[in-house]
Each structure stands twice: as C-alpha cells, then as structure tokens.
Design a protein around this motif. Structure first.
Motif, short mmCIF file in Angstrom:
data_model
loop_
_atom_site.label_atom_id
_atom_site.label_comp_id
_atom_site.label_asym_id
_atom_site.label_seq_id
_atom_site.Cartn_x
_atom_site.Cartn_y
_atom_site.Cartn_z
N GLY A 118 -6.55 12.24 -0.62
CA GLY A 118 -5.50 12.40 -1.77
C GLY A 118 -5.20 14.29 -1.96
N ARG A 174 -6.15 8.51 4.59
CA ARG A 174 -5.55 9.48 4.09
C ARG A 174 -5.95 10.04 2.88
N GLU A 202 1.75 9.01 -6.45
CA GLU A 202 1.69 10.50 -6.19
C GLU A 202 3.04 11.05 -6.75
N ARG A 219 1.19 4.07 -3.04
CA ARG A 219 0.87 5.46 -2.98
C ARG A 219 2.09 6.46 -3.36
N HIS A 231 1.38 15.38 -2.19
CA HIS A 231 1.41 14.21 -1.21
C HIS A 231 -0.07 14.39 -0.32
N VAL A 254 -4.09 10.31 -4.19
CA VAL A 254 -4.58 9.01 -3.85
C VAL A 254 -4.91 9.24 -2.52
N THR A 299 0.92 -1.04 0.16
CA THR A 299 -0.12 0.05 -0.03
C THR A 299 0.90 1.30 -0.03
N VAL A 357 -6.03 6.84 0.92
CA VAL A 357 -5.53 5.55 1.35
C VAL A 357 -6.01 5.29 2.62
#
Length: 447
Positions: free
Chosen positions: A93, A91, A69, A65, A98, A75, A61, A77
C-alpha cells in the motif's frame, strides 16, 4: 519484459522450488514455527480482511482494494497464484494513492530472510511465500491488509491471523476435492475455518443451500456478527445502475467495471466487507471503487499485443482463469449476455490442469460455443493433454480439436472465419496458468 525466472526474487524462489515441494500440505504447524523464528510478523499487521471461497474471492479482493484506496487508505494485498511474475502476489500500500507490486530487491531480500529463518526444515514453498507476505506487510506500514486464502481455509497457511477485521466467504462449489472433500458442505466447513470467534463474517452469494447452511452455523457457533447475501444485503441492476441494499438503506452506484452479471454480487460482498471492517469509507469511495477496479486475467479483454495480432481482424478476445464448473457457469452466462447485444460466433481456446473437472467446465458452454481448441499449458507437468481435453469437450457436446499452442488456435480460427463474416468472439481460459502464459506471450503482464 522481466519474467519470474529472470528477476532476482524469481531466482531465489526457483532455488526454493528445487528444495521444497510446490504444492500444499495442509497444516499450520510449519508456518507457525517459521513465523515464530521471524518474530511473529503476522501479529504486527494492520487490520486484515481475510477472503476465502471457491469462486469470486479474487474479484471481491479487487473491489475491496479499489474502494479502500478510493477512500485514501493505504492497502496491502496478498493474492495467489500469480499470472506472470511472483511479485504480483504482494501489493504494498501507498498512503493516499494506489499501491504497487513489491519491488524486486525488496521481495528477493524478504525471500532470503524467510528461507534463512526456516533453516532447511521441511516446509512447502507456499508456506514460505505466505511467511514472506506477513514479513512484508509487517515491515511496511499500511492502513489495512487484504489477504486471500490460497486453498481451503482451516489449514491454509494464511489462517494464522488471530483477529481479522472481517472474514469474507465467497461462493463455494466443488474444487480441489482431493484436499477439501467431495461435497460442498465439506468444502464449506474447510472455508469456514477462517472465521474467528467474535470477528465479523460476510457470506457472499451461495448457489448451494448446503454450503450456506454450514457457513451460517459456524458463524453463529463462534458468535460472529454475521451478514449474508440475499438475506442481510444484496445488489441488483436498475436503469443502468447498481443498487446496493442493506440494513442501513440503499446506495445508488455505477455498475461495476468488471464485466459479468455475477460481479454485482461480488461488488456487494466487498462493500459489505469494507463496512463490516469498520474502516473509514464514505459513499463517494464506493462509487469510485466500482468504476476504477482492475483484476487482471479475469474476463480481461485483450485489445493489443503480439498474440492479439494473430486473431482475425476486429475479433473480440477475452481471457479468464476460471477453471471449475462454477466458474464455467458464470463465464458462459457472461458470453451469452454479450451475444444478446453483439452477436458473434464464440470460439474457446482452453487449457486445464489435471486437478480440475473439464467436463463440468465445458458443460456450461453447450449451445453457446461454436468450437473448442484445446492447448497445452507450457511448463506444467500437471497440464491435461490437449487430445484428452478435446475428448472431454466432445463428451460435453462441443466440437473440439487439439492444437499445440494458443497461437496455432488463433491461426485456426482465422482459417475458419471468412473475411467477410462477422468477426469472432474468442475466450482463452480454463486455467490461470494458461492465462499467465498468454499475458506473457502477448507482452501485456499485470502492472
């Protein structure tokens, strides 16, 4: 530093924990009902990479990511469990940069709305938190979502995704036998439950032929485009670089930033998953992703912080949440590799919960670890008593002593190591919950 119970979202989740069970109740009926009440947010997601496995799913994972990114994609997550704060599970995106953990007000609002939609009906907190994932990811636009399975696959609350861009199954070994079965082929069948007819499947490196055979048979039955590590793609180290190979050719890449030889296979699975998903990524993004990847609490080195100061001067301190025999093998191998290039006495500071196999974990460190200090896991009624855990370590042929805290263990190592001796290497682990406590106490939570 804010911890989970002092944030607004943390207080909302603690209310739910007082009303609903914290564990797992493997079924999709309750999560499906709840999502329907929320307007089916799981049907409004960006392309999803769905990741299952006993070990390595967090690493794949993280690699995925970082690669996506680096390609400029936003992205989302979802991972579990968290280490210090509940927010780490989500998380969000950010276009061209980031992503970041969800803010406290946004998470608290989502938790409240999901709880209201549930209207007090029987459900687990994990199911509510998974519904929060889908709500957040549907309401915040992104190019792609990476969603990690919580437990198993077939009946995991995340397994309502109808058409993933790619499914990834990482290494399978014995874990959560009470829920998933006591043979790897039974566990593999549960993990294979995330596969959807016609959706691409990537099978990571499997130590057990029986697990790999089940995964391949399931993918073929569902007519899934299938790629298997060691058969259709692989990675290996050469001249200080990582070579990735599949049917499209070779890529000469930098070695993964995450330590350990096993990370080559994890990185390869991530590369293959990103390719299988059809998302627009060039080779430069794969390079940047491998050198920028971060994954807190998994072979993470502590160099500063309140706990780090308690260790003998110049100590090398590592933390890792790996907690089953398969994880023990790869962590012990990494420690042995460190020993070859930089010899130091290795001390383990270990805490575990009672659903794990301590003897299987400790077996991997026989002949490698100088001594084990066993400690409790703070605030968990599932933690193994340090005296019993020390007995498990001794049964595995290790010298062991129970203590009351990680701090006490670091002081004890200091008393053993003479001032003019080689500074030790210290591995603190055996549980993600213990690692979370260490990061909180050290003042270095994930960011």
């Amino acid at each position: 530093m804010e911890t989970a119970d002092t944030t607004e979202a943390g207080r909302e989740i603690e209310k739910l924990l007082s009303l609903h069970p914290k564990g797992f109740d493997l079924s999709l009926d309750r999560i499906t009902r709840l999502l329907a009440a929320l307007g089916d947010p799981h049907k409004r997601l960006p392309p999803v990479i769905h990741v299952a496995g006993t070990n390595g799913k967090g690493s794949v994972t993280a690699f995925s990511r970082a690669i996506l990114e680096a390609a400029g994609l936003s992205v989302h997550v979802h991972t579990s469990p968290h280490l210090v704060n509940w927010h780490e599970r989500y998380r969000l995106g950010k276009k061209g940069g980031h992503g970041a953990y969800v803010s406290d007000p946004v998470l608290a609002d989502a938790v409240r709305r999901v709880a209201e939609a549930n209207a007090g009906q029987k459900i687990t907190v994990f199911e509510i938190l998974t519904a929060v994932t889908f709500l957040l990811f549907a309401e915040h636009p992104a190019d792609v979502a990476i969603i990690e399975v919580g437990l198993g696959g077939r009946f995991d609350a995340t397994n309502v995704i109808e058409r993933p861009a790619a499914c990834v199954i990482m290494p399978i070994s014995l874990d959560h036998q009470a829920y998933l079965g006591d043979r790897v082929e039974l566990i593999a069948a549960e993990k294979a439950g995330i596969m959807k007819r016609g959706a691409p499947v990537v099978i990571g490196h499997q130590e057990e032929d029986a697990a790999r055979d089940v995964l391949i048979a399931t993918a073929e039955r569902l007519s899934c485009p299938l790629t298997v590590y060691g058969q259709d793609f692989l990675a290996y180290g050469e001249f200080g670089r990582m070579v990735y190979q599949d049917e499209f050719g070779l890529m000469d890449l930098p070695p993964p930033k995450l330590p350990g030889r096993h990370q080559y296979a994890n990185a390869a699975a991530a590369i293959r998953a990103v390719k299988a998903s059809g998302l627009p990524v060039n080779e430069h993004a794969f390079e940047r992703g491998l050198i920028s990847v971060e994954w807190p609490g998994r072979l993470q080195r502590l160099t500063v912080g309140a706990l780090a100061k308690l260790a003998p001067a110049l100590s090398e301190i590592w933390i890792d949440g790996g907690h089953n025999p398969g994880a023990g093998v790869v962590i012990a191998e990494t420690m042995a590799n460190f020993e070859e290039s930089d010899p130091r006495p290795l001390f383990l500071v270990t805490g575990m919960i009672n659903t794990k196999d301590p003897r299987g974990y400790f077996d991997a460190f026989r002949g490698i670890a100088e001594r084990v200090f066993t400690v409790p896991i703070r605030g968990s009624d599932a933690g193994i008593d340090p005296v019993a855990l020390a007995s498990d370590a001794m049964d595995a042929g290790l010298e062991a002593e129970p203590l009351s805290s990680v701090a006490d263990a670091l002081y004890a190592i200091g008393r053993i190591v003479e001032e003019d001796a080689v500074a030790p290497r210290i591995l603190i682990g055996g549980s993600l919950y213990l690692v979370g406590d260490v990061l909180a106490d050290n003042g270095t939570p994930p960011v």
